[in-house]
Scaffold this motif. Structure first.
Motif, PDB file in Angstrom:
ATOM      1  N   LEU A  37       4.174   0.923  -1.342  1.00 30.50           N
ATOM      2  CA  LEU A  37       3.791   0.017  -0.592  1.00 30.50           C
ATOM      3  C   LEU A  37       2.541  -0.080  -0.859  1.00 30.50           C
ATOM      4  CD1 LEU A  37       6.704  -0.375   1.319  1.00 30.50           C
ATOM      5  CD2 LEU A  37       6.353  -1.168  -0.793  1.00 30.50           C
ATOM      6  N   VAL A  38       2.257   1.004  -0.361  1.00 30.40           N
ATOM      7  CA  VAL A  38      -0.386   1.232  -0.533  1.00 30.40           C
ATOM      8  C   VAL A  38       0.172   1.796  -1.269  1.00 30.40           C
ATOM      9  CG1 VAL A  38      -1.961   1.786   1.202  1.00 30.40           C
ATOM     10  CG2 VAL A  38       0.488   1.080   2.130  1.00 30.40           C
ATOM     11  N   LEU A 133       8.921   1.047   6.852  1.00 34.32           N
ATOM     12  CA  LEU A 133       7.527   0.197   7.800  1.00 34.32           C
ATOM     13  C   LEU A 133       7.281   1.200   9.410  1.00 34.32           C
ATOM     14  CD1 LEU A 133       7.057  -3.252   7.285  1.00 34.32           C
ATOM     15  CD2 LEU A 133       5.925  -1.131   6.104  1.00 34.32           C
ATOM     16  N   SER A 137       4.279   3.138  10.444  1.00 33.87           N
ATOM     17  CA  SER A 137       3.101   2.432  10.309  1.00 33.87           C
ATOM     18  C   SER A 137       1.552   2.745  11.331  1.00 33.87           C
ATOM     19  CB  SER A 137       3.348   1.114  11.876  1.00 33.87           C
ATOM     20  OG  SER A 137       3.987   2.236  12.902  1.00 33.87           O
ATOM     21  N   ILE A 140      -0.477   3.313   8.240  1.00 34.75           N
ATOM     22  CA  ILE A 140      -0.547   2.111   7.213  1.00 34.75           C
ATOM     23  C   ILE A 140      -1.206   0.680   8.425  1.00 34.75           C
ATOM     24  CG2 ILE A 140      -0.184   0.298   6.132  1.00 34.75           C
ATOM     25  CD1 ILE A 140       2.663   2.257   4.849  1.00 34.75           C
ATOM     26  N   ASP A 144      -3.420  -2.571   4.013  1.00 37.61           N
ATOM     27  CA  ASP A 144      -3.486  -1.590   2.874  1.00 37.61           C
ATOM     28  C   ASP A 144      -2.233  -1.840   1.985  1.00 37.61           C
ATOM     29  OD1 ASP A 144      -4.973   0.043   3.723  1.00 37.61           O
ATOM     30  OD2 ASP A 144      -3.645   1.036   5.464  1.00 37.61           O
ATOM     31  N   PHE A 145      -1.410  -3.021   2.611  1.00 40.26           N
ATOM     32  CA  PHE A 145      -0.423  -3.195   1.207  1.00 40.26           C
ATOM     33  C   PHE A 145      -1.231  -3.871   0.055  1.00 40.26           C
ATOM     34  CE2 PHE A 145       1.130  -3.466   5.822  1.00 40.26           C
ATOM     35  CZ  PHE A 145       2.712  -2.609   5.688  1.00 40.26           C
ATOM     36  N   THR A 146      -0.256  -2.819  -0.806  1.00 38.66           N
ATOM     37  CA  THR A 146      -0.372  -3.746  -2.457  1.00 38.66           C
ATOM     38  C   THR A 146       0.649  -4.605  -2.838  1.00 38.66           C
ATOM     39  OG1 THR A 146      -0.342  -1.391  -3.335  1.00 38.66           O
ATOM     40  CG2 THR A 146      -2.549  -2.089  -3.176  1.00 38.66           C
ATOM     41  N   PHE A 149       4.531  -4.047  -2.645  1.00 36.48           N
ATOM     42  CA  PHE A 149       4.453  -4.445  -0.606  1.00 36.48           C
ATOM     43  C   PHE A 149       5.133  -5.713  -0.908  1.00 36.48           C
ATOM     44  CE2 PHE A 149       3.614  -5.969   3.383  1.00 36.48           C
ATOM     45  CZ  PHE A 149       5.136  -6.144   3.849  1.00 36.48           C
TER      46      PHE A 149
END
Length: 184
Positions: A37-38, A133, A137, A140, A144-146, A149
């Motif tokens: 997700l990151v 999450l 958390s 993150i 940061d989410f790519t 996510f």
């Protein structure tokens, strides 16, 4: 009664397109992006990876579960999050076949089952993502989410639209059921 006959066909077509979109997004997030997700140069955090930048070594260092537990991350929580999210992928793989079968049979009970399956998918995906999450958390930030996510968020949005479409179809079908031709 005010709703044209093709309305039911459009609603069913929207369900099919939503199923295809969900499957594509889930495959992208969980297979192409490997559940990350990151995925940044200084951290890679996902359902199978928890890697942070180690300034001393000058590289990304992937942590093992014993290190994660020291950091306060629950191994059972992470496993349950992974199982939930990947179970949604399994549902997404077989769901289009079920939808096609129900479309052919035109059974009201089948459409109710479709709605229930969509709600279950939404619950397990949201629950799994929420558990993940909650556990991560601290490491993150929102920026940061790519792509992985964002694809899972897109999946949730499409699931919500499919739930609304299925509920609308059931309502439409109930209003347009006749004794000789159900669902038309």
């Amino acid at each position: 009664r005010g709703v044209p006959r093709p309305q039911g066909h459009r609603l069913r077509a929207h369900l099919g397109k939503g199923a295809a979109g969900n499957l594509a997004l889930m495959l992208y997030a969980l297979l192409w992006e490997a559940g990350n997700l990151v995925d940044l140069p200084d951290k890679r955090i996902g359902f199978y990876n928890f890697c942070l930048w180690n300034a001393t070594a000058g590289e990304l260092q992937c942590l093992e579960y014993k290190h994660l537990q020291v950091m306060g991350i629950s191994l059972p929580g992470m496993v349950l999050a992974r199982v939930c999210v990947y179970a949604c992928l399994v549902f997404s793989i077989f769901y289009p076949v079920f939808v096609a079968h129900v479309k052919c049979k035109e059974e009201r009970e089948g459409w109710k089952a479709i709605l229930i399956i969509l709600i279950i998918k939404m619950i397990i995906l949201s629950g799994g993502l929420g558990m993940f999450l909650f556990q991560t958390s601290q490491w993150i930030h929102l920026a940061d989410f790519t792509g992985g996510f964002l694809a899972l968020l897109g999946t949730r949005a499409l699931l919500l639209l499919q739930i609304l479409t299925a509920a609308t179809y059931l309502s439409w079908a109930k209003q347009h059921t006749s004794v000789s031709k159900p669902f038309y």
